[in-house]
Design a protein around this motif. Structure first.
Motif, PDB file in Angstrom:
ATOM      1  N   GLY A  88      -3.874   4.846   8.801  1.00 47.14           N
ATOM      2  CA  GLY A  88      -4.492   6.078   9.268  1.00 47.14           C
ATOM      3  C   GLY A  88      -5.404   6.755   8.282  1.00 47.14           C
ATOM      4  O   GLY A  88      -5.789   7.921   8.485  1.00 47.14           O
ATOM      5  N   GLY A  89      -5.787   6.067   7.212  1.00 47.42           N
ATOM      6  CA  GLY A  89      -6.678   6.651   6.219  1.00 47.42           C
ATOM      7  C   GLY A  89      -8.142   6.452   6.577  1.00 47.42           C
ATOM      8  O   GLY A  89      -8.491   5.890   7.618  1.00 47.42           O
ATOM      9  N   THR A  90      -9.013   6.919   5.686  1.00 44.99           N
ATOM     10  CA  THR A  90     -10.460   6.796   5.853  1.00 44.99           C
ATOM     11  C   THR A  90     -10.995   5.771   4.860  1.00 44.99           C
ATOM     12  O   THR A  90     -10.678   5.829   3.665  1.00 44.99           O
ATOM     13  N   VAL A  91     -11.807   4.839   5.343  1.00 49.62           N
ATOM     14  CA  VAL A  91     -12.417   3.810   4.498  1.00 49.62           C
ATOM     15  C   VAL A  91     -13.868   4.188   4.235  1.00 49.62           C
ATOM     16  O   VAL A  91     -14.670   4.293   5.170  1.00 49.62           O
ATOM     17  N   VAL A  92     -14.193   4.395   2.962  1.00 48.34           N
ATOM     18  CA  VAL A  92     -15.567   4.660   2.542  1.00 48.34           C
ATOM     19  C   VAL A  92     -16.140   3.342   2.031  1.00 48.34           C
ATOM     20  O   VAL A  92     -15.652   2.791   1.049  1.00 48.34           O
ATOM     21  N   VAL A  93     -17.165   2.831   2.709  1.00 49.24           N
ATOM     22  CA  VAL A  93     -17.702   1.504   2.429  1.00 49.24           C
ATOM     23  C   VAL A  93     -18.992   1.613   1.621  1.00 49.24           C
ATOM     24  O   VAL A  93     -19.938   2.285   2.042  1.00 49.24           O
ATOM     25  N   MET A  94     -19.024   0.952   0.472  1.00 50.44           N
ATOM     26  CA  MET A  94     -20.273   0.801  -0.279  1.00 50.44           C
ATOM     27  C   MET A  94     -20.970  -0.464   0.210  1.00 50.44           C
ATOM     28  O   MET A  94     -20.360  -1.527   0.266  1.00 50.44           O
ATOM     29  N   ARG A  95     -22.235  -0.338   0.555  1.00 44.08           N
ATOM     30  CA  ARG A  95     -22.982  -1.539   0.959  1.00 44.08           C
ATOM     31  C   ARG A  95     -23.136  -2.498  -0.208  1.00 44.08           C
ATOM     32  O   ARG A  95     -23.045  -3.719  -0.046  1.00 44.08           O
ATOM     33  N   GLY A 125       0.809  -1.213   0.000  1.00 45.00           N
ATOM     34  CA  GLY A 125       0.000   0.000   0.000  1.00 45.00           C
ATOM     35  C   GLY A 125       0.840   1.260   0.000  1.00 45.00           C
ATOM     36  O   GLY A 125       0.531   2.227  -0.719  1.00 45.00           O
ATOM     37  N   THR A 126       1.912   1.271   0.783  1.00 47.95           N
ATOM     38  CA  THR A 126       2.740   2.473   0.872  1.00 47.95           C
ATOM     39  C   THR A 126       3.703   2.593  -0.303  1.00 47.95           C
ATOM     40  O   THR A 126       3.825   3.661  -0.906  1.00 47.95           O
ATOM     41  N   SER A 127       4.369   1.489  -0.651  1.00 50.30           N
ATOM     42  CA  SER A 127       5.432   1.578  -1.657  1.00 50.30           C
ATOM     43  C   SER A 127       4.907   1.573  -3.090  1.00 50.30           C
ATOM     44  O   SER A 127       5.464   2.250  -3.957  1.00 50.30           O
ATOM     45  N   LEU A 128       3.830   0.826  -3.349  1.00 50.21           N
ATOM     46  CA  LEU A 128       3.319   0.724  -4.725  1.00 50.21           C
ATOM     47  C   LEU A 128       2.194   1.701  -5.012  1.00 50.21           C
ATOM     48  O   LEU A 128       2.088   2.212  -6.132  1.00 50.21           O
ATOM     49  N   TYR A 129       1.353   1.972  -4.024  1.00 48.39           N
ATOM     50  CA  TYR A 129       0.141   2.750  -4.290  1.00 48.39           C
ATOM     51  C   TYR A 129       0.103   4.090  -3.578  1.00 48.39           C
ATOM     52  O   TYR A 129      -0.859   4.845  -3.735  1.00 48.39           O
ATOM     53  N   GLY A 130       1.131   4.411  -2.810  1.00 45.29           N
ATOM     54  CA  GLY A 130       1.182   5.699  -2.146  1.00 45.29           C
ATOM     55  C   GLY A 130       0.135   5.893  -1.070  1.00 45.29           C
ATOM     56  O   GLY A 130      -0.288   7.015  -0.784  1.00 45.29           O
ATOM     57  N   MET A 131      -0.302   4.810  -0.429  1.00 43.71           N
ATOM     58  CA  MET A 131      -1.289   4.920   0.637  1.00 43.71           C
ATOM     59  C   MET A 131      -0.646   5.489   1.903  1.00 43.71           C
ATOM     60  O   MET A 131       0.525   5.247   2.181  1.00 43.71           O
ATOM     61  N   GLY A 132      -1.438   6.224   2.666  1.00 53.82           N
ATOM     62  CA  GLY A 132      -0.960   6.786   3.918  1.00 53.82           C
ATOM     63  C   GLY A 132      -2.110   7.404   4.683  1.00 53.82           C
ATOM     64  O   GLY A 132      -3.282   7.094   4.438  1.00 53.82           O
ATOM     65  N   ALA A 133      -1.787   8.302   5.595  1.00 50.21           N
ATOM     66  CA  ALA A 133      -2.800   8.910   6.449  1.00 50.21           C
ATOM     67  C   ALA A 133      -3.778   9.769   5.654  1.00 50.21           C
ATOM     68  O   ALA A 133      -4.905  10.013   6.104  1.00 50.21           O
ATOM     69  N   ASP A 134      -3.375  10.234   4.465  1.00 51.55           N
ATOM     70  CA  ASP A 134      -4.265  11.065   3.651  1.00 51.55           C
ATOM     71  C   ASP A 134      -5.119  10.252   2.687  1.00 51.55           C
ATOM     72  O   ASP A 134      -5.861  10.815   1.877  1.00 51.55           O
ATOM     73  N   THR A 135      -5.034   8.925   2.776  1.00 57.40           N
ATOM     74  CA  THR A 135      -5.795   8.062   1.873  1.00 57.40           C
ATOM     75  C   THR A 135      -7.290   8.095   2.199  1.00 57.40           C
ATOM     76  O   THR A 135      -7.683   7.992   3.361  1.00 57.40           O
TER      77      THR A 135
END
Length: 511
Positions: A222-229, A188-198
């Protein structure tokens, strides 16, 4: 990193948002409720290495109890809410769970599944019934502080095979602290740039391995997960714009449905916030992936793995454009191509795809299946066939089994065939996957009616209802063909490859 750290540094930051309703849970609340649930698990006698099973909707309880199990050193077995009561009961018993917690909407299914399982305690998330207690009521009196003996747990999810019942994929419990790193954190961090601002859009059912693991990885970061039902193509575009989504995961079927939207609908929504779009679970047709790159830009990433996670390959859009059809180079483990005797094959040769030096796993309660997953070198396979090119990129060319992948969901035909032949109006049956533009593959049943039974639409409808009742909607064939006789070898073995080739040729000719 761990969600509890973000609860201290950013307590009011949304950890979870339910896309359709806007319901949100911040990091402090997620941490507090998971701590209460961890205390409740201990009070019920759950100790490190025990198993808790869940039957959840795409809702906040997935993460509250999931995080509680993770910090209490438990195995979490997340059961599909699309299964029949018989399948739910099988998995709940097979995994060795001491309790099953269900979303309120699935309490009737859970109650039906556990009718004959008196030693497994049942909880609903909020409701109570004659046989189920309310988990929320049980946990609410406990402290919001951590349990004294926190230890890392992991999941034990059930992977579909080609024959028989699904089996739990079991890993050794992680050692160290609850913030132990995982392979997906590194990806997530190295390939997709995920982090606290995700801001991550979860588009798929959270009882599946990849959606559950990726969502919980985002919480670690530390990111936010938006869940689609439930996935809906236009609503996906709306949510991307509404929540300024930066990362999302899809299966190829989702791409097909997005691309089928009218041009004016696709142009109506702003997707400029997207930084990385990740897809997996099934092969993506080259024209579909090319069209998505043309639309969203070179931000598509693909990876190949499985619930077993014995290895992972991955590639970027630019790599894919140079190697169309590839599933990438190894980022976890080392890819090996072997013949059926376990001998490594040279570059460009087609053979069995194995991973060396990847994480160890076993199939729960099935040492024979576990042994078959490893070769004499100790390398592990997901059962696919492919080749590696001169640059180390893996191309999958076939499946060793006849497992069907429809909409990113693995379906094994043997169970459906066994169900069909038990019907009094069926003499013989074969179930195969045939190409489908939207779903990747669709389930086709080829049936030989019993003597004196009239083939046709009424029989197909009857068999459809029969399978749906016995096995659930996901495994129900979308079409039926009738034959006077199915091709079998003199030994009685069904010549399924012949049927697959015949019907795939028909579909291609009709396209």
């Amino acid at each position: 990193m761990h969600p509890s750290m973000h609860a201290l540094s950013s307590p009011q930051k949304p950890a979870i948002i339910i896309a359709e309703t806007g319901q949100a849970m911040d990091y402090w609340t997620l941490d507090a409720q998971s701590n209460r649930s961890a205390h409740a698990l201990r009070a019920l006698g759950m100790q490190r290495g025990d198993v808790v099973a869940t039957l959840f909707d795409n809702a906040v309880e997935v993460f509250v109890l999931g995080l509680a199990a993770q910090r209490a050193g438990l195995y979490l077995t997340s059961i599909s809410n699309k299964l029949s009561a018989a399948d739910v009961a099988y998995i709940a018993r097979d995994c060795g769970a001491k309790l099953l917690v269900a979303s309120d909407a699935y309490l009737p299914l859970a109650e039906q599944a556990l009718l004959d399982t008196s030693d497994l305690r049942l909880f609903a998330w909020q409701k109570e019934s004659i046989v189920a207690r309310s988990w929320s009521d049980l946990a609410s009196p406990y402290p919001t502080s951590p349990i004294s003996d926190q230890a890392p747990g992991t999941d034990m999810l059930y992977s579909s095979g080609t024959t028989g019942r699904p089996k739990g994929v079991k890993f050794p419990l992680p050692e160290g602290g609850i913030d132990h790193p995982t392979p997906l954190m590194t990806m997530g961090t190295s390939l997709y740039g995920m982090g606290a601002d995700t801001i991550y859009l979860s588009t798929s059912p959270l009882y599946h391995a990849a959606p559950l693991r990726w969502a919980m990885t985002v919480h670690r970061l530390g990111g936010t997960v938006v869940v689609m039902r439930h996935f809906d193509a236009e609503q996906t575009l709306k949510h991307i714009e509404q929540f300024r989504v930066t990362h999302a995961t899809f299966v190829p079927t989702h791409f097909v449905r997005l691309l089928k939207l009218p041009d004016d609908t696709r142009a109506r929504y702003d997707h400029s916030s997207l930084r990385a779009v990740v897809h997996a679970a099934a092969p993506c047709p080259v024209p579909i992936k090319q069209a998505m790159i043309d639309w969203w830009g070179p931000i598509l990433h693909e990876y190949y793995s499985g619930t077993e996670q014995c290895g992972i390959t991955a590639l970027t859009s630019s790599e894919w454009l140079a190697k169309p059809g590839s599933v990438g180079k190894a980022v976890l483990g080392t890819v090996k191509i072997t013949d059926d005797d376990g001998n490594e094959l040279p570059v460009g040769s087609e053979g069995n795809v194995f991973f060396a030096n990847g994480p160890a796993f076993q199939y729960h309660n099935d040492p024979e299946k576990t042994a078959k997953a490893y070769d004499r070198n100790g390398w592990a396979t997901l059962g696919d066939i492919g080749r590696i090119d001169e640059d180390g990129y893996l191309f999958l060319t076939d499946r060793k089994s006849f497992m069907i992948i429809s909409g990113g969901v693995n379906i094994y035909p043997q169970e459906i065939e066994n169900c069909l032949v038990a019907h009094p109006k069926v003499a013989d049956a074969a179930v195969i996957g045939v190409p489908d533009e939207e779903m990747g593959e669709r389930v086709l049943a080829i049936v030989q009616p019993a003597a004196g039974v009239q083939a046709g639409i009424p029989l197909g409808n009857e068999l459809c209802d029969y399978i749906r009742s016995a096995l659930g909607g996901v495994k129900t064939p979308r079409a039926f063909e009738f034959r006077d006789e199915l091709p079998r070898e003199p030994t009685g073995k069904l010549m399924k490859r012949k049927l697959v080739e015949e019907f795939r040729t028909k579909v291609a000719a009709a396209a």
